[in-house]
Design a protein around this motif. Structure first.
Motif, mmCIF file in Angstrom:
data_model
loop_
_atom_site.group_PDB
_atom_site.id
_atom_site.type_symbol
_atom_site.label_atom_id
_atom_site.label_comp_id
_atom_site.label_asym_id
_atom_site.label_seq_id
_atom_site.Cartn_x
_atom_site.Cartn_y
_atom_site.Cartn_z
ATOM 1 N N ASN A 142 0.932 -1.412 0.030
ATOM 2 C CA ASN A 142 -0.092 -0.062 -0.064
ATOM 3 C C ASN A 142 0.744 1.297 0.102
ATOM 4 N N ILE A 144 0.592 5.627 0.884
ATOM 5 C CA ILE A 144 -0.444 6.445 1.375
ATOM 6 C C ILE A 144 0.252 7.835 1.062
ATOM 7 N N PHE A 146 0.223 11.453 2.447
ATOM 8 C CA PHE A 146 -0.828 12.073 3.374
ATOM 9 C C PHE A 146 -0.961 13.286 2.955
ATOM 10 N N GLN A 149 -3.942 13.283 0.669
ATOM 11 C CA GLN A 149 -5.061 12.566 1.253
ATOM 12 C C GLN A 149 -5.711 11.570 0.344
ATOM 13 N N ALA A 151 -4.764 7.356 -1.375
ATOM 14 C CA ALA A 151 -3.942 6.114 -1.019
ATOM 15 C C ALA A 151 -4.187 4.959 -2.403
ATOM 16 N N THR A 153 -3.928 0.920 -2.854
ATOM 17 C CA THR A 153 -4.039 -0.195 -2.109
ATOM 18 C C THR A 153 -3.064 -1.343 -2.775
ATOM 19 N N LEU A 161 -8.866 9.828 0.702
ATOM 20 C CA LEU A 161 -9.164 9.797 2.150
ATOM 21 C C LEU A 161 -9.600 11.040 2.872
ATOM 22 N N THR A 166 -6.887 10.520 7.253
ATOM 23 C CA THR A 166 -5.499 11.017 7.243
ATOM 24 C C THR A 166 -4.731 11.270 8.364
ATOM 25 N N LEU A 169 -4.358 7.699 10.385
ATOM 26 C CA LEU A 169 -3.417 6.880 9.757
ATOM 27 C C LEU A 169 -1.678 7.477 10.066
ATOM 28 N N LYS A 170 -1.619 8.743 9.919
ATOM 29 C CA LYS A 170 -0.250 9.162 10.290
ATOM 30 C C LYS A 170 0.113 9.124 11.790
ATOM 31 N N PHE A 208 -9.913 1.093 7.510
ATOM 32 C CA PHE A 208 -8.495 0.723 7.111
ATOM 33 C C PHE A 208 -8.011 -0.868 6.897
ATOM 34 N N PHE A 212 -6.403 -1.878 3.275
ATOM 35 C CA PHE A 212 -4.980 -2.240 3.187
ATOM 36 C C PHE A 212 -4.759 -3.471 3.745
#
Length: 234
Positions: A142, A144, A146, A149, A151, A153, A161, A166, A169-170, A208, A212
């Protein structure tokens, strides 16, 4: 509110001292939440993230030792500055054993208390600051982004996102391998004064996994730690 200075829970049943401490801490730029007994303190801790708990030992019903012990049993690592009229070596050792990071005997010098508060909060904030990651992060096939925003997969799907997704996730990625408490997530992602239900965070984690994880029912990357929080593994 000055979030940079810190958010303090002040727990003391002696009203005059409580008000004096609250005033002085607020004058220093801290956000102060009041609790006048151990039960109120535990409720506040369950619902909000604090940078420090200033905790009196001798209180009716639930005392400060019990509050500290309960916090540590529940894996809450918020610093505790314990205040007590008891000042024998045995009392100090007990307080520190039960989870206090510092112990100050009453009566105390106000300037000394403010210095200890500042040191504990500064130390905690440095511990909480993780090495920031870049705009792009790869794991398990995956990617991302950031900043955008967005992704991609493991199976090639493109996903937009939300800002909250976001941020969460971060936060999880920056703390990979460690449990991030629900309180910490609420503080960072939703802010101090807005509290969604635990189910809201659970739904983010489920999404998520759906996006993912190769097998969402047997997650490799996104884990829930019952009654504590959530953990990301690369």
């Amino acid at each position: 509110m000055n979030q940079g200075k810190g958010n303090i829970l002040l727990v003391d049943d002696e009203e005059n001292l409580h008000e004096a401490l609250k005033l002085n801490l607020e004058m220093e730029g801290y956000e102060v939440t009041s609790a006048f007994n151990g039960s109120e303190a535990l409720k506040a801790i369950a619902n909000e993230y604090f940078d420090l708990v200033v905790l009196d030992v001798m209180m009716p019903e639930v005392d400060g030792i019990t509050v500290a012990e309960t916090m540590r049993v529940n894996n809450l690592d918020t610093p505790i500055l314990m205040l007590s009229a008891k000042n024998t070596s045995a009392d100090r050792v007990l307080g520190l054993k039960k989870g206090a990071d510092d112990y100050l005997a009453k009566p105390f010098n106000l300037e000394e208390l403010l210095l200890r508060v500042e040191k504990l909060i500064t130390k905690n904030q440095k511990i909480q600051e993780k090495e920031t990651i870049g705009d792009l992060y790869n794991f398990g096939g995956n990617t991302i982004d950031f900043k955008a925003q967005h992704a991609t997969t493991h199976d090639g799907k493109q996903i937009e996102l939300s800002k909250k997704e976001t941020m969460l996730l971060k936060l999880l990625v920056e703390n990979k391998g460690e449990v991030v408490t629900r309180e910490k997530i609420l503080q960072v992602v939703w802010g101090y004064n807005v509290y969604p239900t635990t189910r809201t965070i659970d739904n983010f984690i489920l999404n998520f996994r759906k996006h993912f994880e190769p097998d969402s029912r047997n997650p490799v990357h996104f884990h829930s730690v019952r009654s504590v929080g959530y953990k990301f593994n690369n």
